[in-house]
Design an enzyme around this catalytic site. Sequence first.
Site, PDB file in Angstrom:
ATOM      1  N   ASP A  45      30.099  39.068  53.276  1.00 35.63           N
ATOM      2  CA  ASP A  45      31.529  38.842  53.512  1.00 35.63           C
ATOM      3  C   ASP A  45      32.340  40.131  53.406  1.00 35.63           C
ATOM      4  O   ASP A  45      31.915  41.106  52.766  1.00 35.63           O
ATOM      5  CB  ASP A  45      32.072  37.866  52.460  1.00 35.63           C
ATOM      6  N   ASP A  46      33.516  40.099  54.028  1.00 34.35           N
ATOM      7  CA  ASP A  46      34.621  41.045  53.813  1.00 34.35           C
ATOM      8  C   ASP A  46      34.547  42.317  54.640  1.00 34.35           C
ATOM      9  O   ASP A  46      35.465  43.129  54.591  1.00 34.35           O
ATOM     10  CB  ASP A  46      34.766  41.435  52.333  1.00 34.35           C
ATOM     11  N   HIS A  96      35.799  35.386  58.826  1.00 30.77           N
ATOM     12  CA  HIS A  96      36.240  35.314  57.426  1.00 30.77           C
ATOM     13  C   HIS A  96      37.752  35.548  57.340  1.00 30.77           C
ATOM     14  O   HIS A  96      38.243  36.161  56.388  1.00 30.77           O
ATOM     15  CB  HIS A  96      35.478  36.368  56.612  1.00 30.77           C
ATOM     16  N   HIS A 100      42.053  38.983  54.209  1.00 35.76           N
ATOM     17  CA  HIS A 100      41.432  38.239  53.117  1.00 35.76           C
ATOM     18  C   HIS A 100      42.507  37.555  52.277  1.00 35.76           C
ATOM     19  O   HIS A 100      42.787  37.934  51.133  1.00 35.76           O
ATOM     20  CB  HIS A 100      40.591  39.186  52.254  1.00 35.76           C
ATOM     21  N   HIS A 191      28.587  40.901  49.375  1.00 38.64           N
ATOM     22  CA  HIS A 191      29.799  41.519  49.900  1.00 38.64           C
ATOM     23  C   HIS A 191      29.550  42.986  50.237  1.00 38.64           C
ATOM     24  O   HIS A 191      29.112  43.755  49.376  1.00 38.64           O
ATOM     25  CB  HIS A 191      30.928  41.393  48.876  1.00 38.64           C
TER      26      HIS A 191
END
Length: 254
Positions: A45-46, A96, A100, A191
């Site tokens: 993620d991210d 995603h 964020h 991540h």
Amino acid sequence: MWTLLILAIDAIILYMIVPFVITRILGWGVVSRGNAAKEVAFTFDDGPDPCYTPELLDLLHEHDVKATFFVLGKKAEQFPDLIQRMHREGHQIGIHNYTHTPNWIYSPWTNRRKQVDRTADIVERITGERPILYRPPWGLLNLGDLVFLRRSYRVVLWSVMVGDWKASVSAAQIKHDLLKKIKPGSIIVLHDNGDTPGADREAPLNMITGLEEVLKEISRRGLKSQRVDELLNKEASRIGEARSSVKHHGQINL
């Protein structure tokens, strides 16, 4: 006064807490693991991140591992070459959000248009393929997401998380926790970017260091890492059908 307060609390419970219970506790409407006998799925993620993502991609290539990246649209715009590399090397790209930020602070329509579809458009422009997997930041959906997003995207959460976004979690600890928790069918969340709220900028370095040893060990255990769509087996064919059903405005019939 009290009536308005009660109504506000009820609205918050309905919009935020009920979806949390339905998805995170009961697991309804989302995917958290597969039923595979010898496969797992690593997800990241991210990102993409210009420092850590190339190093991670090198590691995955070295071990012949295909993964799923849930990317931020803003990052994808900034580093399209990394999105192209992910796609070129056979990894799956999911959404995603554009930034964020939690879905709880948006209306369903705003979240869909400005976060999810916007990111799907960006990835599609870069790779020519529209993502249909979606993971909300912090795994938090609002009530509208359950109704609207699930018509076009498959929501993927996780079954293994090890706190790798904090620099205080060492590579050795990440390795230990992953090897303890990973089972056949696991969807592991890690991540590859550390500049999101609550994360430490240097944390992905520990993740990559610990992951290298994990990839060696799961191979010795006879486990194979696959993309999420491959791990889901029966759902994989439906995902392929969904790709071919993309409409002009990004609507997908599932």
